[in-house]
Design an enzyme around this catalytic site. Sequence first.
Site, short mmCIF file in Angstrom:
data_model
loop_
_atom_site.label_atom_id
_atom_site.label_comp_id
_atom_site.label_asym_id
_atom_site.label_seq_id
_atom_site.Cartn_x
_atom_site.Cartn_y
_atom_site.Cartn_z
N HIS A 175 12.57 114.25 25.32
CA HIS A 175 12.26 112.96 24.67
C HIS A 175 10.98 112.34 25.22
O HIS A 175 10.42 111.44 24.61
CB HIS A 175 13.43 111.99 24.86
CG HIS A 175 14.65 112.37 24.08
ND1 HIS A 175 15.10 111.65 23.00
CD2 HIS A 175 15.51 113.42 24.21
CE1 HIS A 175 16.20 112.23 22.51
NE2 HIS A 175 16.45 113.30 23.23
N ASP A 387 3.61 107.61 26.18
CA ASP A 387 4.97 107.46 25.67
C ASP A 387 5.33 108.71 24.88
O ASP A 387 4.49 109.23 24.13
CB ASP A 387 5.01 106.23 24.73
CG ASP A 387 6.35 105.52 24.79
OD1 ASP A 387 7.35 106.17 25.13
OD2 ASP A 387 6.39 104.31 24.49
#
Length: 503
Positions: A175, A387
């Site tokens: 992720h 991110d």
Amino acid sequence: MSETTQQQAGRLIIVSNRLPVVLERKDGALSTRPGSGGLVTALAPVLRDRGGIWVGWSGLPDSEQGEIDDALKGSSTSAGYELRAVPLTMQELDEYYHGFANEILWPLFHDLQSHCHFDPSYWEAYRGVNRKFAEHIHTAAAEKDFIWIHDYHLLTTATELRDMGVANSLGFFLHIPFPPPDIFFKLPWRFQILSAMLAFDLIGFQTMRDKRNFVQCVRMLLSEIAVRSEGGFHILKSGEREVRAGVFPISIDYAEFEQRAQDKEVAESAWYIHEALPDRQIVLGIDRLDYTKGIPYRLEAFRNALRRHPEMLEKITLVQVVVPSRVDIPKYNDLKIEIEQLVGEINGEFTRSGWVPIHYIFRHLTRGELLGYYRTAEIALITPIKDGMNLVAKEYVACNLESNGVLILSEFAGAVAQLHRDALLVNPYDIEGMSDALYTAFTMTYAERRRRMHRLRATVRRYDIYRWVESFLDAAVSRHLYDFPVISEYIPPSDSPDIGVSI
Ligand code: F6P
């Protein structure tokens, strides 16, 4: 899921650090409530239809296993699939979760090696907890089950499973970003981690950038592995085993966000927010308390914009929501102090009677409040320094029912690969660049906002979380890489006028 996938598949076993429910102790008794998040929403129907188990930590260290199992029974029944808890001691939690996962892998994988605390005892604990997860999976899994393991907490679980003789198909999804070789190689356990990852059959990354970094690390560190590319995957061959690496950008339940944003409660909350902040544009920042989110740079950029563009004074308000997270790790608390100091300085410099430039909120928002802010904000300022994806960007877009919002997005968020055409892109380290983007957003015409937001909404609607789950499971079974035509690698423009040098 396609028919072929369904026919060939056994049950689905999902494994993540945390279970998708929250266990709470009240007056000595344990109760559970559903966790939030798109992952569980998207996986729950597949787990129910196909039969499945979710394995993860309960969230309560040093708890008695029997008591946890009893508390989970009710949730398993209502969820329609089984929840199995992996017990962790307080020491394991400290060394594996706070330590190796969040003081080594998290900062390193976000390119912040100076934040890493390479304590050798963390590695032993990480291996030990990954082995513990593997034991629980081994007990739960039947022969044909597909085991899908999630995220950086569990990078070495597959190799433990293989050592136990588990031959099931194993998938993994990262992720968070995967760093480039120069950074990954700083990890004292780089060889063990990379080799351990090759025990999976399918490895999914958020972006082409992450997949490319991983493949480069393998090429450089494990030169005996043959690498080829085929059908959108990179295939890494070690002896007879083949591991496929692909790109699967995660998303949100678009329809649910869009629908919930229309609720009366949300419309009212949005109305109240604007009523309290009349005649001005609201700029929204929402982040977990985390140094990867770039909050101090963003606040500096807001200050810079107010100094350079006096016409924005009293006409713009930044609502910065910071959601408490990992507060037991010292770096996170230092960041909180830094943010609060900056907010105080900026408000001290600019506040006028009736106007406070920054509204700072440090707590969890209710769902209604969150959606209310999404609906009402004219500008979303999403500027992480790195991110994996950033789902706030996608949630904002889904809730912007009036299509009057502007998305300002960091070049270093995974979401940029899909949204770069219509968001205003910024380098989160470039204070003046971000300040310029704020001014551009502030002065952007309604027609231009609408044009951009329509396309952003179409992209997020089309590539939602259901498509993500389906694509990963199809790829795992049928070896077919789902078509994600909007993934291209985002490369900053080379003709930037402010480079100022000729080469
Ligand atoms: O982005 C990685 C992630 O693990 C998310 O899955 C999760 O929502 C977030 O970080 C916070 O995780 P935790 O509170 O479990 O450390």
